[in-house]
Design a protein around this motif. Structure first.
Motif, PDB file in Angstrom:
ATOM      1  N   CYS A   6       0.847  -1.195   0.000  1.00 29.55           N
ATOM      2  CA  CYS A   6       0.000   0.000   0.000  1.00 29.55           C
ATOM      3  C   CYS A   6       0.884   1.246   0.000  1.00 29.55           C
ATOM      4  CB  CYS A   6      -0.921  -0.028   1.211  1.00 29.55           C
ATOM      5  SG  CYS A   6      -0.020   0.025   2.775  1.00 29.55           S
ATOM      6  N   LEU A   7       0.256   2.383  -0.052  1.00 26.74           N
ATOM      7  CA  LEU A   7       1.012   3.639  -0.134  1.00 26.74           C
ATOM      8  C   LEU A   7       1.924   3.852   1.075  1.00 26.74           C
ATOM      9  CD1 LEU A   7       1.541   6.354  -1.546  1.00 26.74           C
ATOM     10  CD2 LEU A   7      -0.515   7.235  -0.448  1.00 26.74           C
ATOM     11  N   CYS A   8       1.454   3.519   2.256  1.00 24.99           N
ATOM     12  CA  CYS A   8       2.251   3.770   3.459  1.00 24.99           C
ATOM     13  C   CYS A   8       3.206   2.626   3.777  1.00 24.99           C
ATOM     14  CB  CYS A   8       1.348   4.056   4.656  1.00 24.99           C
ATOM     15  SG  CYS A   8       0.566   2.603   5.374  1.00 24.99           S
ATOM     16  N   GLY A   9       3.015   1.484   3.146  1.00 24.79           N
ATOM     17  CA  GLY A   9       3.901   0.348   3.371  1.00 24.79           C
ATOM     18  C   GLY A   9       3.506  -0.552   4.518  1.00 24.79           C
ATOM     19  N   ALA A  10       2.421  -0.224   5.216  1.00 21.39           N
ATOM     20  CA  ALA A  10       1.998  -1.078   6.335  1.00 21.39           C
ATOM     21  C   ALA A  10       1.579  -2.464   5.852  1.00 21.39           C
ATOM     22  CB  ALA A  10       0.841  -0.413   7.083  1.00 21.39           C
ATOM     23  N   ASP A  56      -3.465  -6.551  10.187  1.00 21.02           N
ATOM     24  CA  ASP A  56      -4.168  -5.755  11.202  1.00 21.02           C
ATOM     25  C   ASP A  56      -4.476  -4.333  10.720  1.00 21.02           C
ATOM     26  OD1 ASP A  56      -1.477  -5.166  11.153  1.00 21.02           O
ATOM     27  OD2 ASP A  56      -1.275  -4.933  13.318  1.00 21.02           O
ATOM     28  N   SER A  57      -3.933  -3.972   9.574  1.00 23.19           N
ATOM     29  CA  SER A  57      -4.265  -2.668   8.986  1.00 23.19           C
ATOM     30  C   SER A  57      -5.386  -2.756   7.960  1.00 23.19           C
ATOM     31  CB  SER A  57      -3.024  -2.059   8.309  1.00 23.19           C
ATOM     32  OG  SER A  57      -2.023  -1.792   9.258  1.00 23.19           O
ATOM     33  N   PHE A  58      -5.902  -3.948   7.727  1.00 20.35           N
ATOM     34  CA  PHE A  58      -6.988  -4.089   6.751  1.00 20.35           C
ATOM     35  C   PHE A  58      -8.249  -3.404   7.259  1.00 20.35           C
ATOM     36  CE2 PHE A  58      -5.853  -8.351   4.445  1.00 20.35           C
ATOM     37  CZ  PHE A  58      -4.650  -7.817   4.048  1.00 20.35           C
ATOM     38  N   GLY A  59      -8.831  -2.593   6.396  1.00 24.22           N
ATOM     39  CA  GLY A  59     -10.198  -2.144   6.603  1.00 24.22           C
ATOM     40  C   GLY A  59     -11.062  -2.813   5.553  1.00 24.22           C
ATOM     41  N   GLU A  60     -12.314  -3.059   5.892  1.00 27.66           N
ATOM     42  CA  GLU A  60     -13.226  -3.701   4.947  1.00 27.66           C
ATOM     43  C   GLU A  60     -14.491  -2.869   4.824  1.00 27.66           C
ATOM     44  OE1 GLU A  60     -12.165  -8.396   5.864  1.00 27.66           O
ATOM     45  OE2 GLU A  60     -14.195  -7.640   6.227  1.00 27.66           O
ATOM     46  N   TYR A  61     -14.931  -2.711   3.588  1.00 26.79           N
ATOM     47  CA  TYR A  61     -16.213  -2.060   3.353  1.00 26.79           C
ATOM     48  C   TYR A  61     -17.025  -2.924   2.397  1.00 26.79           C
ATOM     49  CZ  TYR A  61     -19.796   1.044   1.691  1.00 26.79           C
ATOM     50  OH  TYR A  61     -21.018   1.563   1.349  1.00 26.79           O
ATOM     51  N   GLU A  65     -23.962  -6.559  -0.359  1.00 22.50           N
ATOM     52  CA  GLU A  65     -23.971  -7.585   0.692  1.00 22.50           C
ATOM     53  C   GLU A  65     -22.951  -8.671   0.431  1.00 22.50           C
ATOM     54  OE1 GLU A  65     -27.753  -9.358   1.388  1.00 22.50           O
ATOM     55  OE2 GLU A  65     -28.647  -7.489   2.095  1.00 22.50           O
ATOM     56  N   ASN A  66     -22.638  -8.863  -0.849  1.00 22.76           N
ATOM     57  CA  ASN A  66     -21.811  -9.986  -1.258  1.00 22.76           C
ATOM     58  C   ASN A  66     -20.360  -9.604  -1.522  1.00 22.76           C
ATOM     59  OD1 ASN A  66     -21.415 -12.689  -2.087  1.00 22.76           O
ATOM     60  ND2 ASN A  66     -21.619 -12.077  -4.233  1.00 22.76           N
ATOM     61  N   LYS A  67     -20.081  -8.321  -1.576  1.00 20.00           N
ATOM     62  CA  LYS A  67     -18.764  -7.895  -2.052  1.00 20.00           C
ATOM     63  C   LYS A  67     -18.102  -6.949  -1.070  1.00 20.00           C
ATOM     64  CE  LYS A  67     -16.505  -5.936  -6.077  1.00 20.00           C
ATOM     65  NZ  LYS A  67     -16.734  -5.374  -7.416  1.00 20.00           N
ATOM     66  N   LYS A  68     -16.936  -7.378  -0.589  1.00 19.69           N
ATOM     67  CA  LYS A  68     -16.193  -6.485   0.297  1.00 19.69           C
ATOM     68  C   LYS A  68     -15.003  -5.894  -0.445  1.00 19.69           C
ATOM     69  CE  LYS A  68     -13.289 -10.027   2.443  1.00 19.69           C
ATOM     70  NZ  LYS A  68     -12.898 -10.689   3.702  1.00 19.69           N
ATOM     71  N   ARG A  69     -14.717  -4.666  -0.101  1.00 20.21           N
ATOM     72  CA  ARG A  69     -13.564  -3.963  -0.629  1.00 20.21           C
ATOM     73  C   ARG A  69     -12.598  -3.763   0.535  1.00 20.21           C
ATOM     74  NH1 ARG A  69     -14.682  -1.281  -5.621  1.00 20.21           N
ATOM     75  NH2 ARG A  69     -16.751  -1.875  -6.361  1.00 20.21           N
ATOM     76  N   VAL A  70     -11.396  -4.246   0.347  1.00 20.87           N
ATOM     77  CA  VAL A  70     -10.405  -4.224   1.422  1.00 20.87           C
ATOM     78  C   VAL A  70      -9.374  -3.143   1.106  1.00 20.87           C
ATOM     79  CG1 VAL A  70      -8.710  -5.587   2.689  1.00 20.87           C
ATOM     80  CG2 VAL A  70     -10.795  -6.678   1.833  1.00 20.87           C
ATOM     81  N   PHE A  71      -9.085  -2.335   2.124  1.00 14.76           N
ATOM     82  CA  PHE A  71      -8.178  -1.203   1.938  1.00 14.76           C
ATOM     83  C   PHE A  71      -7.271  -1.104   3.151  1.00 14.76           C
ATOM     84  CE2 PHE A  71     -10.409   1.398   5.063  1.00 14.76           C
ATOM     85  CZ  PHE A  71     -11.681   0.823   5.063  1.00 14.76           C
ATOM     86  N   CYS A  72      -6.230  -0.289   3.052  1.00 13.31           N
ATOM     87  CA  CYS A  72      -5.363  -0.041   4.205  1.00 13.31           C
ATOM     88  C   CYS A  72      -5.979   1.053   5.061  1.00 13.31           C
ATOM     89  CB  CYS A  72      -3.962   0.362   3.744  1.00 13.31           C
ATOM     90  SG  CYS A  72      -2.914   0.867   5.138  1.00 13.31           S
ATOM     91  N   LYS A  73      -6.208   0.756   6.323  1.00 10.50           N
ATOM     92  CA  LYS A  73      -6.821   1.725   7.243  1.00 10.50           C
ATOM     93  C   LYS A  73      -5.925   2.924   7.491  1.00 10.50           C
ATOM     94  CE  LYS A  73      -7.761  -1.153  10.614  1.00 10.50           C
ATOM     95  NZ  LYS A  73      -8.275  -1.780  11.856  1.00 10.50           N
ATOM     96  N   ASN A  74      -4.627   2.725   7.294  1.00 12.13           N
ATOM     97  CA  ASN A  74      -3.691   3.810   7.588  1.00 12.13           C
ATOM     98  C   ASN A  74      -3.583   4.809   6.441  1.00 12.13           C
ATOM     99  OD1 ASN A  74      -1.727   4.965   9.363  1.00 12.13           O
ATOM    100  ND2 ASN A  74      -0.150   4.231   7.948  1.00 12.13           N
TER     101      ASN A  74
END
Ligand SMILES: [Zn+2]
Ligand SMILES: [Zn+2]
Length: 132
Positions: A6-10, A56-61, A65-74
């Motif tokens: 990711c951009l921050c490297g976490a 542990d930096s994963f955020g999920e949105y 209902e069927n599809k999650k998008r995973v991103f870096c929370k940081n």
């Protein structure tokens, strides 16, 4: 074989497969999720994505209902999306791959929603809505 971060490297991944095709999704959800005109995606087997660090930096949105998008929370980098009914594959956002990607565009999806200012000149395969 690639590495990705990711951009921050976490978050750091190892990708244990070749990627030969990139799919470009022009749907409105992808436009908003990327803050851009489209999402550039590689569909890979879930088992081929190795998390080196940062789970542990994963955020999920859940955009549906069927599809999650995973991103870096940081740093908010989009990482991948996944459908609950297709647990064996993930849709990796190829912009997080560190190495040059030796791939071609497989198809454009949801071109009905394509940004008017963006021309598609690279590939004839286009789906006006989704693809299977
Ligand atoms: Zn990050
Ligand atoms: Zn999309």
């Amino acid at each position: 074989m690639y590495t990705a971060s990711c951009l921050c490297g976490a978050v750091q991944f190892k990708i244990n497969t070749e990627i030969s095709e990139v799919f470009v999704c022009h749907c409105q959800q992808c436009q908003k999720a990327q803050g851009s005109a489209f999402a550039a995606i590689a569909v890979i087997q879930t088992k081929d994505l190795k998390i080196i660090k940062g789970q542990d930096s994963f955020g999920e949105y859940f955009s549906t209902e069927n599809k999650k998008r995973v991103f870096c929370k940081n740093c908010a980098s989009p990482l991948f999306s996944a459908r609950l009914d297709l647990p064996d594959v993930i849709r990796l956002r190829v912009g997080i791959i560190n190495e040059p990607l030796n791939a071609k565009i497989g198809a454009h999806a949801y071109t009905t929603y394509k940004a008017a200012w963006l021309g598609i000149v690279d590939h004839p395969t286009q789906f006006s809505e989704g693809q299977s």
